[in-house]
Design a protein around this motif. Structure first.
Motif, PDB file in Angstrom:
ATOM      1  N   ARG A 289       0.834  -1.280   0.135  1.00  0.00           N
ATOM      2  CA  ARG A 289       0.016  -0.043   0.190  1.00  0.00           C
ATOM      3  C   ARG A 289       0.880   1.257   0.058  1.00  0.00           C
ATOM      4  NH1 ARG A 289      -3.372  -2.779   3.604  1.00  0.00           N
ATOM      5  NH2 ARG A 289      -5.042  -3.939   1.963  1.00  0.00           N
ATOM      6  N   TRP A 290       2.017   1.238   0.973  1.00  0.00           N
ATOM      7  CA  TRP A 290       3.009   2.116   1.070  1.00  0.00           C
ATOM      8  C   TRP A 290       3.427   2.595  -0.455  1.00  0.00           C
ATOM      9  CZ3 TRP A 290       8.289   2.283   0.185  1.00  0.00           C
ATOM     10  CH2 TRP A 290       8.785   3.430   0.395  1.00  0.00           C
ATOM     11  N   GLY A 291       3.743   1.367  -0.928  1.00  0.00           N
ATOM     12  CA  GLY A 291       4.713   1.148  -2.316  1.00  0.00           C
ATOM     13  C   GLY A 291       3.555   1.880  -3.293  1.00  0.00           C
ATOM     14  N   LEU A 292       2.489   1.710  -3.288  1.00  0.00           N
ATOM     15  CA  LEU A 292       1.236   2.047  -4.471  1.00  0.00           C
ATOM     16  C   LEU A 292       1.669   3.763  -4.411  1.00  0.00           C
ATOM     17  CD1 LEU A 292      -1.662   0.252  -4.575  1.00  0.00           C
ATOM     18  CD2 LEU A 292       0.203   0.401  -6.347  1.00  0.00           C
ATOM     19  N   PHE A 293       1.636   4.347  -3.179  1.00  0.00           N
ATOM     20  CA  PHE A 293       1.885   5.843  -3.062  1.00  0.00           C
ATOM     21  C   PHE A 293       3.137   6.080  -3.776  1.00  0.00           C
ATOM     22  CE2 PHE A 293      -1.319   5.919   0.536  1.00  0.00           C
ATOM     23  CZ  PHE A 293      -2.152   6.715  -0.228  1.00  0.00           C
ATOM     24  N   VAL A 294       4.278   5.273  -3.461  1.00  0.00           N
ATOM     25  CA  VAL A 294       5.480   5.846  -3.848  1.00  0.00           C
ATOM     26  C   VAL A 294       5.558   5.729  -5.235  1.00  0.00           C
ATOM     27  CG1 VAL A 294       7.854   5.290  -3.813  1.00  0.00           C
ATOM     28  CG2 VAL A 294       6.594   5.282  -2.003  1.00  0.00           C
ATOM     29  N   LEU A 295       4.922   4.669  -5.964  1.00  0.00           N
ATOM     30  CA  LEU A 295       5.013   4.211  -7.220  1.00  0.00           C
ATOM     31  C   LEU A 295       4.220   5.305  -8.051  1.00  0.00           C
ATOM     32  CD1 LEU A 295       6.348   1.735  -8.589  1.00  0.00           C
ATOM     33  CD2 LEU A 295       4.278   0.608  -8.829  1.00  0.00           C
ATOM     34  N   GLY A 296       3.068   5.648  -7.562  1.00  0.00           N
ATOM     35  CA  GLY A 296       2.299   6.894  -8.060  1.00  0.00           C
ATOM     36  C   GLY A 296       2.946   7.993  -8.025  1.00  0.00           C
ATOM     37  N   GLU A 297       3.836   8.215  -7.042  1.00  0.00           N
ATOM     38  CA  GLU A 297       4.536   9.567  -6.913  1.00  0.00           C
ATOM     39  C   GLU A 297       5.387   9.799  -8.088  1.00  0.00           C
ATOM     40  OE1 GLU A 297       6.146  10.279  -3.403  1.00  0.00           O
ATOM     41  OE2 GLU A 297       7.742  11.761  -4.006  1.00  0.00           O
ATOM     42  N   TYR A 298       6.442   8.438  -8.313  1.00  0.00           N
ATOM     43  CA  TYR A 298       7.252   8.621  -9.294  1.00  0.00           C
ATOM     44  C   TYR A 298       6.813   8.679 -10.610  1.00  0.00           C
ATOM     45  CZ  TYR A 298      10.987   8.203  -6.092  1.00  0.00           C
ATOM     46  OH  TYR A 298      11.803   8.669  -4.859  1.00  0.00           O
ATOM     47  N   GLY A 299       5.455   7.900 -10.741  1.00  0.00           N
ATOM     48  CA  GLY A 299       4.953   8.053 -11.847  1.00  0.00           C
ATOM     49  C   GLY A 299       4.478   9.231 -12.278  1.00  0.00           C
ATOM     50  N   ALA A 300       3.785  10.105 -11.353  1.00  0.00           N
ATOM     51  CA  ALA A 300       3.451  11.223 -11.509  1.00  0.00           C
ATOM     52  C   ALA A 300       4.434  12.185 -11.880  1.00  0.00           C
ATOM     53  CB  ALA A 300       2.543  11.718 -10.184  1.00  0.00           C
ATOM     54  N   MET A 301       5.636  12.194 -11.272  1.00  0.00           N
ATOM     55  CA  MET A 301       6.625  13.036 -11.342  1.00  0.00           C
ATOM     56  C   MET A 301       7.093  12.887 -12.868  1.00  0.00           C
ATOM     57  SD  MET A 301       9.498  12.140  -8.398  1.00  0.00           S
ATOM     58  CE  MET A 301      10.822  12.718  -9.157  1.00  0.00           C
ATOM     59  N   PHE A 302       7.415  11.534 -13.375  1.00  0.00           N
ATOM     60  CA  PHE A 302       7.777  11.594 -14.690  1.00  0.00           C
ATOM     61  C   PHE A 302       6.603  12.147 -15.557  1.00  0.00           C
ATOM     62  CE2 PHE A 302       8.296   9.284 -18.682  1.00  0.00           C
ATOM     63  CZ  PHE A 302       9.651   9.497 -18.964  1.00  0.00           C
ATOM     64  N   ALA A 303       5.316  11.724 -15.300  1.00  0.00           N
ATOM     65  CA  ALA A 303       4.472  12.402 -16.235  1.00  0.00           C
ATOM     66  C   ALA A 303       4.363  13.943 -16.470  1.00  0.00           C
ATOM     67  CB  ALA A 303       2.878  11.952 -15.711  1.00  0.00           C
ATOM     68  N   LEU A 304       4.572  14.348 -15.074  1.00  0.00           N
ATOM     69  CA  LEU A 304       4.405  15.760 -15.033  1.00  0.00           C
ATOM     70  C   LEU A 304       5.581  16.531 -15.738  1.00  0.00           C
ATOM     71  CD1 LEU A 304       2.653  16.383 -11.643  1.00  0.00           C
ATOM     72  CD2 LEU A 304       1.833  17.260 -14.043  1.00  0.00           C
ATOM     73  N   SER A 305       6.707  15.639 -15.551  1.00  0.00           N
ATOM     74  CA  SER A 305       8.095  16.260 -16.115  1.00  0.00           C
ATOM     75  C   SER A 305       7.806  16.280 -17.869  1.00  0.00           C
ATOM     76  CB  SER A 305       9.236  15.321 -15.830  1.00  0.00           C
ATOM     77  OG  SER A 305       9.378  15.418 -14.604  1.00  0.00           O
ATOM     78  N   GLY A 306       7.000  15.181 -18.139  1.00  0.00           N
ATOM     79  CA  GLY A 306       6.807  14.914 -19.598  1.00  0.00           C
ATOM     80  C   GLY A 306       5.907  16.020 -20.058  1.00  0.00           C
ATOM     81  N   ILE A 307       4.930  16.166 -19.274  1.00  0.00           N
ATOM     82  CA  ILE A 307       3.813  17.389 -19.770  1.00  0.00           C
ATOM     83  C   ILE A 307       4.508  18.709 -19.671  1.00  0.00           C
ATOM     84  CG2 ILE A 307       1.974  18.681 -18.875  1.00  0.00           C
ATOM     85  CD1 ILE A 307       1.023  15.936 -17.568  1.00  0.00           C
ATOM     86  N   SER A 308       5.528  19.091 -18.741  1.00  0.00           N
ATOM     87  CA  SER A 308       6.313  20.420 -18.856  1.00  0.00           C
ATOM     88  C   SER A 308       6.999  20.370 -20.096  1.00  0.00           C
ATOM     89  CB  SER A 308       7.119  20.301 -17.746  1.00  0.00           C
ATOM     90  OG  SER A 308       6.540  20.156 -16.590  1.00  0.00           O
ATOM     91  N   ALA A 309       7.622  19.002 -20.393  1.00  0.00           N
ATOM     92  CA  ALA A 309       8.340  19.280 -21.656  1.00  0.00           C
ATOM     93  C   ALA A 309       7.578  19.304 -22.976  1.00  0.00           C
ATOM     94  CB  ALA A 309       9.194  17.578 -21.901  1.00  0.00           C
ATOM     95  N   THR A 310       6.424  18.788 -22.981  1.00  0.00           N
ATOM     96  CA  THR A 310       5.348  18.885 -24.096  1.00  0.00           C
ATOM     97  C   THR A 310       5.026  20.253 -24.563  1.00  0.00           C
ATOM     98  OG1 THR A 310       4.945  16.595 -23.659  1.00  0.00           O
ATOM     99  CG2 THR A 310       3.355  17.718 -24.959  1.00  0.00           C
ATOM    100  N   LEU A 311       4.642  20.778 -23.020  1.00  0.00           N
ATOM    101  CA  LEU A 311       3.925  22.154 -23.152  1.00  0.00           C
ATOM    102  C   LEU A 311       5.036  23.306 -23.635  1.00  0.00           C
ATOM    103  CD1 LEU A 311       1.649  22.382 -20.273  1.00  0.00           C
ATOM    104  CD2 LEU A 311       0.913  22.038 -22.596  1.00  0.00           C
ATOM    105  N   PHE A 312       6.156  23.338 -23.005  1.00  0.00           N
ATOM    106  CA  PHE A 312       7.328  24.272 -23.330  1.00  0.00           C
ATOM    107  C   PHE A 312       8.448  23.939 -23.917  1.00  0.00           C
ATOM    108  CE2 PHE A 312       4.638  25.001 -19.458  1.00  0.00           C
ATOM    109  CZ  PHE A 312       4.187  26.330 -19.538  1.00  0.00           C
ATOM    110  N   LEU A 313       8.664  22.465 -24.037  1.00  0.00           N
ATOM    111  CA  LEU A 313       9.933  22.457 -24.711  1.00  0.00           C
ATOM    112  C   LEU A 313       9.774  21.453 -25.965  1.00  0.00           C
ATOM    113  CD1 LEU A 313      12.068  21.463 -21.398  1.00  0.00           C
ATOM    114  CD2 LEU A 313      12.246  23.593 -22.882  1.00  0.00           C
ATOM    115  N   GLY A 314       8.678  21.543 -26.495  1.00  0.00           N
ATOM    116  CA  GLY A 314       8.553  20.882 -27.921  1.00  0.00           C
ATOM    117  C   GLY A 314       8.104  19.436 -27.599  1.00  0.00           C
ATOM    118  N   GLY A 315       8.016  18.885 -26.713  1.00  0.00           N
ATOM    119  CA  GLY A 315       7.555  17.367 -26.788  1.00  0.00           C
ATOM    120  C   GLY A 315       8.571  16.397 -27.394  1.00  0.00           C
ATOM    121  N   TRP A 316       7.900  15.871 -28.304  1.00  0.00           N
ATOM    122  CA  TRP A 316       8.852  14.723 -28.917  1.00  0.00           C
ATOM    123  C   TRP A 316       9.417  15.519 -30.245  1.00  0.00           C
ATOM    124  CZ3 TRP A 316       6.732  14.715 -33.793  1.00  0.00           C
ATOM    125  CH2 TRP A 316       5.396  14.935 -34.049  1.00  0.00           C
ATOM    126  N   SER A 317       9.469  16.716 -30.353  1.00  0.00           N
ATOM    127  CA  SER A 317      10.070  17.169 -31.751  1.00  0.00           C
ATOM    128  C   SER A 317      11.379  18.140 -30.947  1.00  0.00           C
ATOM    129  CB  SER A 317       9.263  18.401 -32.245  1.00  0.00           C
ATOM    130  OG  SER A 317       9.024  19.782 -31.739  1.00  0.00           O
TER     131      SER A 317
END
Lengths: 392, 408
Positions: A289-317
């Motif tokens: 259960r604790w692991g799910l919180f942590v896994l979710g935190e790292y997943g969200a960290m990566f996703a939101l880093s990706g969203i920042s990159a997509t919105l401002f840094l060109g995403g995949w281009s």
């Protein structure tokens, strides 16, 4: 079968009995299978690699070694000693930790709310994996290209606090409750500047759709009404931070700070601040259960880093994408490569911040949000609107 | 204590408003009693603080001590004078050398034992190295309380060096038993002194870097400046000693104002808070005084190494198993009849004192230990009312208690 036309729905339509199932059941099945695929193929590896990266980065910053022994799992100690390449720089450590978490005692506080306690990590985790649905990982590699993509991401990203509040309430622990209250106050406040900063690229692109936002950074980019030629825009000159210069750079900084606050990363880690609240809302949680919180935190960290990159840094281009397609690699691979280095860079930068700065206090967090971030985000929004007007 | 009193306190006697949020005078929500400790990461051991909170605001708190009580004073009555020396290590276990120093001085004063000059220099050097080791730990661990993890590990890296130095002297990395009544366990070798000089160079160089991570860090300053303000009057009334007293602007250091051993032969200054940064008596100043004292201790160590007299062949023990002490110390120590001494010394955490009553036996009739951390912890409720829970952690850390000494 053509790889470009391969979709999840298409796979199911091959099944003979698929047409007999009512549409609602079809959607449920697709949703479940898609979510499972996201969890198994993206979130779980990112979570495992994320915890490993966090420990290694902090170890390098603190003059320690970090995990460097457990490589290929389930090998006897003698082999690790004699054949050092089996250690793989300690990459297997997260897997071993995961196995440990799964085998721990399944503890629910006897005086808490068992149902909410068990449901809380699931809700928090669902909010994290939901972010991957509208995240364009590469050219055409997006699970759901909805026309309200940015809106969807902001909404789904906020689901996590419901899970945290459930956890804090159900634990029947005062530290947990205080931690959950801090989390809610913090995240709800930071949603405001975050949404405003995210609207800046939306204004420039004229669309909430994630693929449109990437597309406008490749073709048809403008710099205060001056059109940037597509030949150089594809190499990174068309990125959102260069359009409406310099206001999108400020918007990126604001967005990134809000991401840190929403993810409870230091210096905004008040909800689980170890030296004050033991572990905040995680105090009573253990095992997976604790692991799910942590896994979710790292997943969200990566996703939101990706969203920042997509919105401002060109995403995949960008430059790497253009280079790799120029030497003949398929665009989907080149896009993943381009997206990865930006997302991972922002991801690692979060860790560097965490291991450098002390923690803010609750009132300072609020002051920072309402006194500084909100006015600056408003100004950015205004100037980006002007830039969009000029371009039109 | 009512909520109104608390808000009055936060606004301050001099009418100066605290910089952060204060609950409205008439607004009052449900109060909650939270137990901070004994198993809490911020209480530096097994301190338990019962905190009465209104939301996140600390209305009142009460430190409850005694979880680590080990009957030190009673043990002292039942073992011989010299046998109690290792027990003093366990008082303030982060500065074990300094505890031994004060106890050795107490017994020597009781039994009127003279100390050769070289041994006095060795003692000063070791005690100041102990102070450096203790302060570097405190400075680092205060960063940990505020939430900065990395400076703690940097500081601990330097403490490991000092631990290795002491290990070469005494065989222990934490609890040393190096001091003896009438001297020390063994003489310093030239190689050891060289290593000590290297250690001092490293600490002096690195401290300025570590200060950038904590002391001069803007976030750190926001968290600690103006928090937990202790006025000079209150500090004196509560009997506060050590860096906490000097951070309140009271210029008192036992080493200088009531000099013992040969402290008057050294050239160094006592850092006192002057109000240049933050408020006099706040958490930041307590932290900053420690960081400055560390540098002053380095000066004393250097001077002690330079001025240290040559080895006296008459003092050198015949066997390596014999301690390096004044040869005139009797084999069985007996205190004089109906005598009492009170000997104090400046420890890293304040003024440690031993009160020994002798009745002509080989053990004291009564031994009382005045532990600075125990006196300083009494202050906690006084200076933390009206602040937030996060500030309470910062205040506990800035008082810098060691529970081994609080509970004895």
């Amino acid at each position: 079968m053509n790889l470009d036309e391969l979709t999840l729905t298409g796979l199911f339509e091959e099944l003979p009995f698929w047409v007999d199932i009512p549409p609602f059941a079809q959607m449920t099945v697709i949703g479940l299978v898609g979510a499972a695929a996201v969890v198994l193929l993206i979130v779980a590896p990112i979570g495992l690699m994320g915890t490993y990266a966090e420990r290694r980065v902090s170890a390098f910053m603190q003059d320690r070694c970090g995990p460097n022994y457990v490589g290929i799992p389930f090998l006897p100690r003698k082999i690790y000693t004699n054949y050092k390449w089996t250690r793989l720089f300690g990459l297997g450590q997260s897997l071993a930790d995961g196995i440990k978490l799964l085998s721990k005692e399944d503890f629910v506080p006897p005086k808490g709310e068992p149902f909410l306690f068990i449901a809380a990590p699931v809700v928090a985790f669902a909010g994290a994996i939901g972010l991957f649905a509208a995240l364009p990982l590469s050219d055409g590699l997006i699970a759901a290209d909805v026309n309200v993509g940015v809106f969807y991401l902001l909404a789904v990203g906020a689901i996590e606090i419901i899970g945290v509040l459930m956890a804090g309430w159900a634990s029947n622990n005062k530290w947990s409750l205080i931690g959950a209250m801090r989390e809610v106050a913090q995240v709800v406040s930071y949603e405001i500047p975050m949404a405003m900063a995210a609207l800046c690229p939306v204004l420039i692109a004229g669309s909430l759709q994630m693929t449109d936002i990437v597309a406008v950074q490749r073709t048809g980019a403008t710099f205060w009404g001056i059109s940037i030629p597509d030949s150089i825009a594809g190499w990174g000159a068309g990125w959102m931070i260069f359009q409406a210069f310099p206001f999108n750079i400020i918007a990126l900084v604001i967005f990134y700070i809000c991401v840190l606050a929403n993810l409870k990363r230091a210096p905004f880690d008040l909800p689980e601040s170890e030296s004050e609240l033991v572990s905040g809302f995680l105090t009573e949680y253990s095992g997976m259960r604790w692991g799910l919180f942590v896994l979710g935190e790292y997943g969200a960290m990566f996703a939101l880093s990706g969203i920042s990159a997509t919105l401002f840094l060109g995403g995949w281009s960008g430059p790497v994408y253009s280079l790799l397609t120029a030497i003949g690699l398929p665009s989907i691979v080149a896009g993943v490569a381009e997206f990865s280095y930006k997302a991972v860079g922002l991801f690692i930068f979060m860790m560097i911040i965490r291991w450098t700065l002390p923690r803010l206090r609750l009132d300072q967090v609020m002051v920072m949000c309402y006194k500084y971030l909100v006015p600056f985000a408003m100004a950015c929004l205004l100037f980006c609107a002007a830039a969009a007007l000029v371009a039109r | 204590m009512s909520t109104t009193d608390v808000t009055d306190r936060v606004v301050g006697d001099d009418g100066e408003l605290a910089e952060y949020w204060v609950p409205a005078r008439d607004a009052r929500s449900e109060e909650m009693v939270v137990n901070m400790g004994p198993q809490h990461p911020a209480t530096h051991g097994v301190l338990r603080v019962a905190v009465k909170t209104d939301g996140e605001v600390v209305l009142d708190c009460e430190p409850m001590v005694g979880n680590l009580h080990r009957c030190k004073e009673k043990i002292a009555e039942n073992v011989q004078y010299w046998q109690f020396m290792p027990y003093t290590d366990r008082l303030d276990y982060l500065a074990a050398m300094n505890n031994e120093h004060v106890y050795a001085r107490a017994v020597e004063k009781l039994c009127s034992i003279e100390i050769p000059e070289r041994i006095q220099y060795i003692r000063i050097l070791i005690a100041e190295l102990g102070r450096i080791a203790s302060h570097i730990f405190s400075v680092g661990v205060y960063g940990l309380d505020i939430g900065a993890f990395t400076p703690f590990l940097y500081c601990y890296r330097e403490r490991e060096r000092s631990n290795s130095l002491f290990e070469k002297l005494s065989g222990g990395r934490m609890l040393y038993h190096y001091f003896r009544v009438g001297g020390v366990a063994r003489d310093l070798s030239d190689e050891w002194i060289q290593e000590a000089i290297e250690f001092l160079d490293i600490v002096e160089e690195k401290m300025s870097e570590y200060n950038l991570l904590t002391t001069w860090n803007k976030v750190f300053q926001n968290r600690t400046m103006g928090i937990g303000v202790l006025t000079p009057d209150k500090a004196i009334a509560f009997g506060i000693t050590g860096p906490a007293l000097r951070a309140s602007g009271v210029d008192w250091d036992t080493r200088r104002d009531d000099p013992y051993d040969i402290y008057d032969k050294f050239d160094w200054k006592v850092p006192v808070a002057d109000g240049q940064h933050g408020t006099v008596g706040d958490c930041w100043n307590r932290h900053w005084i420690r960081a400055q004292e560390l540098v002053e201790s380095i000066k004393i160590c250097r001077q002690a190494i330079d001025k240290m007299p040559k080895r006296d062949p008459a003092l050198t023990p015949k066997s390596m198993y014999q301690p390096y002490i004044n040869p005139k110390v009797p084999r069985i120590l007996r205190g004089p009849k109906d005598a009492e001494v009170y000997v104090r010394g400046e420890n890293p955490r304040g003024e440690l004192a031993f009160y020994l009553v002798s009745d002509a036996k080989n053990a004291p009739y009564r031994c009382h230990i005045r532990a600075p951390a125990f006196v300083n912890i009494a202050l906690l409720a006084e200076i933390s009312r009206g602040y937030l829970i996060a500030d309470l952690v910062a205040i506990i850390g800035s008082i810098d208690i060691v529970l081994g000494e609080v509970d004895r």
